[in-house]
Enzyme design. Structure first.
Site, PDB file in Angstrom:
ATOM      1  N   ARG A 177       0.830  -1.236   0.000  1.00 11.68           N
ATOM      2  CA  ARG A 177       0.000   0.000   0.000  1.00 11.68           C
ATOM      3  C   ARG A 177       0.852   1.270   0.000  1.00 11.68           C
ATOM      4  O   ARG A 177       0.479   2.296   0.580  1.00 11.68           O
ATOM      5  CB  ARG A 177      -0.948   0.048   1.205  1.00 11.68           C
ATOM      6  CG  ARG A 177      -1.911  -1.111   1.306  1.00 11.68           C
ATOM      7  CD  ARG A 177      -2.933  -1.086   0.172  1.00 11.68           C
ATOM      8  NE  ARG A 177      -4.013  -2.011   0.433  1.00 11.68           N
ATOM      9  CZ  ARG A 177      -4.034  -3.310   0.084  1.00 11.68           C
ATOM     10  NH1 ARG A 177      -2.996  -3.829  -0.561  1.00 11.68           N
ATOM     11  NH2 ARG A 177      -5.071  -4.062   0.346  1.00 11.68           N
ATOM     12  N   CYS A 226     -10.784  -0.655   3.145  1.00 11.03           N
ATOM     13  CA  CYS A 226     -10.203  -0.683   4.485  1.00 11.03           C
ATOM     14  C   CYS A 226      -9.740   0.710   4.890  1.00 11.03           C
ATOM     15  O   CYS A 226      -9.130   1.435   4.092  1.00 11.03           O
ATOM     16  CB  CYS A 226      -9.027  -1.658   4.527  1.00 11.03           C
ATOM     17  SG  CYS A 226      -9.582  -3.370   4.512  1.00 11.03           S
ATOM     18  N   GLU A 296      -5.094   3.910   5.842  1.00  8.22           N
ATOM     19  CA  GLU A 296      -4.952   3.583   4.428  1.00  8.22           C
ATOM     20  C   GLU A 296      -5.737   4.621   3.628  1.00  8.22           C
ATOM     21  O   GLU A 296      -5.323   5.070   2.569  1.00  8.22           O
ATOM     22  CB  GLU A 296      -5.486   2.181   4.129  1.00  8.22           C
ATOM     23  CG  GLU A 296      -5.416   1.879   2.646  1.00  8.22           C
ATOM     24  CD  GLU A 296      -5.872   0.476   2.282  1.00  8.22           C
ATOM     25  OE1 GLU A 296      -5.321  -0.493   2.814  1.00  8.22           O
ATOM     26  OE2 GLU A 296      -6.775   0.371   1.438  1.00  8.22           O
TER      27      GLU A 296
HETATM   28  N1  EPU Z   1     -11.070 -10.608  10.430  1.00  7.61           N
HETATM   29  C1  EPU Z   1     -11.849 -10.668  11.557  1.00  7.61           C
HETATM   30  N2  EPU Z   1     -12.884  -9.782  11.657  1.00  7.61           N
HETATM   31  C2  EPU Z   1     -13.151  -8.853  10.713  1.00  7.61           C
HETATM   32  C3  EPU Z   1     -12.330  -8.791   9.562  1.00  7.61           C
HETATM   33  C4  EPU Z   1     -11.294  -9.694   9.451  1.00  7.61           C
HETATM   34  O1  EPU Z   1     -11.639 -11.477  12.434  1.00  7.61           O
HETATM   35  O2  EPU Z   1     -14.087  -8.080  10.885  1.00  7.61           O
HETATM   36  C5  EPU Z   1      -9.988 -11.599  10.299  1.00  7.61           C
HETATM   37  C6  EPU Z   1     -10.299 -12.586   9.169  1.00  7.61           C
HETATM   38  O3  EPU Z   1     -11.091 -13.640   9.631  1.00  7.61           O
HETATM   39  C7  EPU Z   1      -8.923 -13.012   8.730  1.00  7.61           C
HETATM   40  C8  EPU Z   1      -8.065 -11.781   8.990  1.00  7.61           C
HETATM   41  O4  EPU Z   1      -8.789 -10.964   9.903  1.00  7.61           O
HETATM   42  O5  EPU Z   1      -8.456 -14.066   9.544  1.00  7.61           O
HETATM   43  C9  EPU Z   1      -7.780 -11.019   7.708  1.00  7.61           C
HETATM   44  O6  EPU Z   1      -9.017 -10.606   7.131  1.00  7.61           O
HETATM   45  P1  EPU Z   1      -9.238 -10.482   5.542  1.00  7.61           P
HETATM   46  O7  EPU Z   1      -8.896 -11.762   4.872  1.00  7.61           O
HETATM   47  O8  EPU Z   1     -10.577  -9.883   5.318  1.00  7.61           O
HETATM   48  O9  EPU Z   1      -8.113  -9.518   5.092  1.00  7.61           O
HETATM   49  P2  EPU Z   1      -7.716  -8.067   5.584  1.00  7.61           P
HETATM   50  O10 EPU Z   1      -6.282  -8.131   5.973  1.00  7.61           O
HETATM   51  O11 EPU Z   1      -8.667  -7.515   6.570  1.00  7.61           O
HETATM   52  C10 EPU Z   1      -6.823  -7.317   3.275  1.00  7.61           C
HETATM   53  C11 EPU Z   1      -6.838  -6.024   2.538  1.00  7.61           C
HETATM   54  C12 EPU Z   1      -8.117  -5.893   1.726  1.00  7.61           C
HETATM   55  C13 EPU Z   1      -8.222  -7.056   0.771  1.00  7.61           C
HETATM   56  C14 EPU Z   1      -8.226  -8.352   1.577  1.00  7.61           C
HETATM   57  C15 EPU Z   1      -8.217  -9.587   0.697  1.00  7.61           C
HETATM   58  C16 EPU Z   1      -5.623  -4.383   3.850  1.00  7.61           C
HETATM   59  C17 EPU Z   1      -5.719  -3.249   4.826  1.00  7.61           C
HETATM   60  N3  EPU Z   1      -6.767  -4.929   3.497  1.00  7.61           N
HETATM   61  O12 EPU Z   1      -7.869  -7.248   4.243  1.00  7.61           O
HETATM   62  O13 EPU Z   1      -7.991  -4.710   0.976  1.00  7.61           O
HETATM   63  O14 EPU Z   1      -9.408  -6.964   0.019  1.00  7.61           O
HETATM   64  O15 EPU Z   1      -7.008  -8.412   2.371  1.00  7.61           O
HETATM   65  O16 EPU Z   1      -6.967  -9.767   0.115  1.00  7.61           O
HETATM   66  O17 EPU Z   1      -4.530  -4.722   3.428  1.00  7.61           O
HETATM   67  C18 EPU Z   1      -8.350  -2.359   1.076  1.00  7.61           C
HETATM   68  O18 EPU Z   1      -7.126  -2.254   1.004  1.00  7.61           O
HETATM   69  O19 EPU Z   1      -9.108  -1.371   1.108  1.00  7.61           O
HETATM   70  C19 EPU Z   1      -8.912  -3.691   1.133  1.00  7.61           C
HETATM   71  C20 EPU Z   1     -10.203  -3.910   1.284  1.00  7.61           C
END
Ligand code: EPU
Length: 302
Positions: A177, A226, A296
């Site tokens: 990012r 996010c 972000e």
């Molecule tokens: N989780 C929770 N509760 C929640 C959300 C997530 O427990 O409310 C847990 C999930 O169960 C999982 C972990 O946190 O074990 C990671 O969650 P997720 O797979 O949704 O990925 P993320 O790290 O929250 C990132 C990117 C997203 C992207 C997804 C999929 C960032 C800040 N976010 O989310 O990107 O779509 O991976 O690859 O890097 C964005 O940048 O705006 C964005 C949406």
């Protein structure tokens, strides 16, 4: 900022700029938040250096708007004009494994366009809202894919030199990012080099990513994706969820009950509401985990 009644509009017109007075940025951003200002559409890339010189000589502050999907804009009458490139369609060409795409093209549309020409690799990016320019600037990524991996060349306006330049992909740093572009660089066009892949295989990959996204993200609500970057080795969403903050809100700004790192506008949230919520959640995470979450979302203050 109102410039539509000023003599500068005549010069802007000569530089192929359309001036659209009194545009609401709430209508131009996925969060549906933001005040009002004049919008300048830059129809010719080669005129951009002259437009920038003109704005500087008149002391007109400006900001560049891409797809509007990762920004939180201040309320009220804004003290700067907004610049935007015209819509890109048809803005893509393919030669061999290289797709040349205008910065204002839609990211998802680009993934599909390339897929139809048997060029893959970007399946993970399919549901990421926004423009190619915005995706490049922040190195958008999802499901193990980030756009920076495919960049062969970027054409941009460099404020530092006041000219349009072309950078090779190898000369640009793409991190999580974050990129080595200067804050005032303006993305114009990119060449993406993509691996050959049969359309059917790409579509299957796209389906998987779409399904994952639908099941975990609030896609039908107004958000900027996010709000926070993930800290190294951690997950902002998981921490906020563990703190039981889903549904927590300030005015109409609310932590999504689907994904805790998405903050949604449930009605007519103001920028002030959203900023208060962001600061509140950051503070609670700091207190509980000793981690300072970094935004972000990009905030345009007035
Ligand atoms: N989780 C929770 N509760 C929640 C959300 C997530 O427990 O409310 C847990 C999930 O169960 C999982 C972990 O946190 O074990 C990671 O969650 P997720 O797979 O949704 O990925 P993320 O790290 O929250 C990132 C990117 C997203 C992207 C997804 C999929 C960032 C800040 N976010 O989310 O990107 O779509 O991976 O690859 O890097 C964005 O940048 O705006 C964005 C949406």
């Amino acid at each position: 900022m109102k410039i539509s009644d000023k003599p500068i509009t005549v010069k802007l017109k000569q530089l192929h700029v359309d001036v659209r007075p009194g545009i609401s940025l709430a209508d131009k951003t996925s969060l549906g938040i933001g005040g009002t200002t004049d919008l300048l559409v830059l129809n010719r890339f080669d005129a951009i250096p002259d437009v920038m010189r003109l704005l500087a000589s008149e002391g007109i502050a400006h900001k560049f708007l891409g797809g509007g999907t990762n920004i939180l804009v201040a309320d009220g009458e804004l003290p700067w004009v907004v610049l935007q490139l015209p819509p890109a369609q048809p803005g893509m060409q393919v030669e061999g494994n290289v797709a040349t795409v205008a910065a204002s093209a839609d990211l998802g549309g680009t993934v599909t366009f390339c897929a139809k020409r048997d060029l893959g690799g970007m399946e993970g990016l399919i549901g990421v809202p926004g423009s190619i320019g915005g995706a490049l600037r922040m190195n958008a990524g999802a499901y193990g894919t980030q756009i920076g991996s495919y960049v062969r060349e970027v054409e941009l306006y460099r404020a530092a030199t006041g000219t349009n330049e072309t950078l090779r992909g190898n000369d640009i740093r793409f991190d999580y990012r974050h990129t080595s572009f200067a804050p005032d660089d303006v993305m114009l066009r990119v060449k993406l080099e993509l691996p050959s892949k049969p359309y059917k295989e790409i579509v299957a990959g796209i389906r998987v990513c779409n399904e994952k996204r639908r099941s975990s993200q609030p896609l039908n609500q107004k958000s900027a994706g996010c709000i926070f970057k993930n800290p190294p080795g951690g997950s902002a969403g998981r921490m906020i969820d563990e703190l039981k903050l889903k549904g927590h809100g300030v005015g109409d700004a609310m932590v999504s009950d689907r994904h805790a790192n998405f903050f949604v506008n449930t009605g007519s949230a103001s920028c002030a509401d959203m900023l208060k919520l962001i600061d509140d959640v950051r503070e609670r995470v700091r207190t509980a985990y000793g981690i300072e979450l970094e935004n972000e979302v990009i905030v345009w203050r007035n």
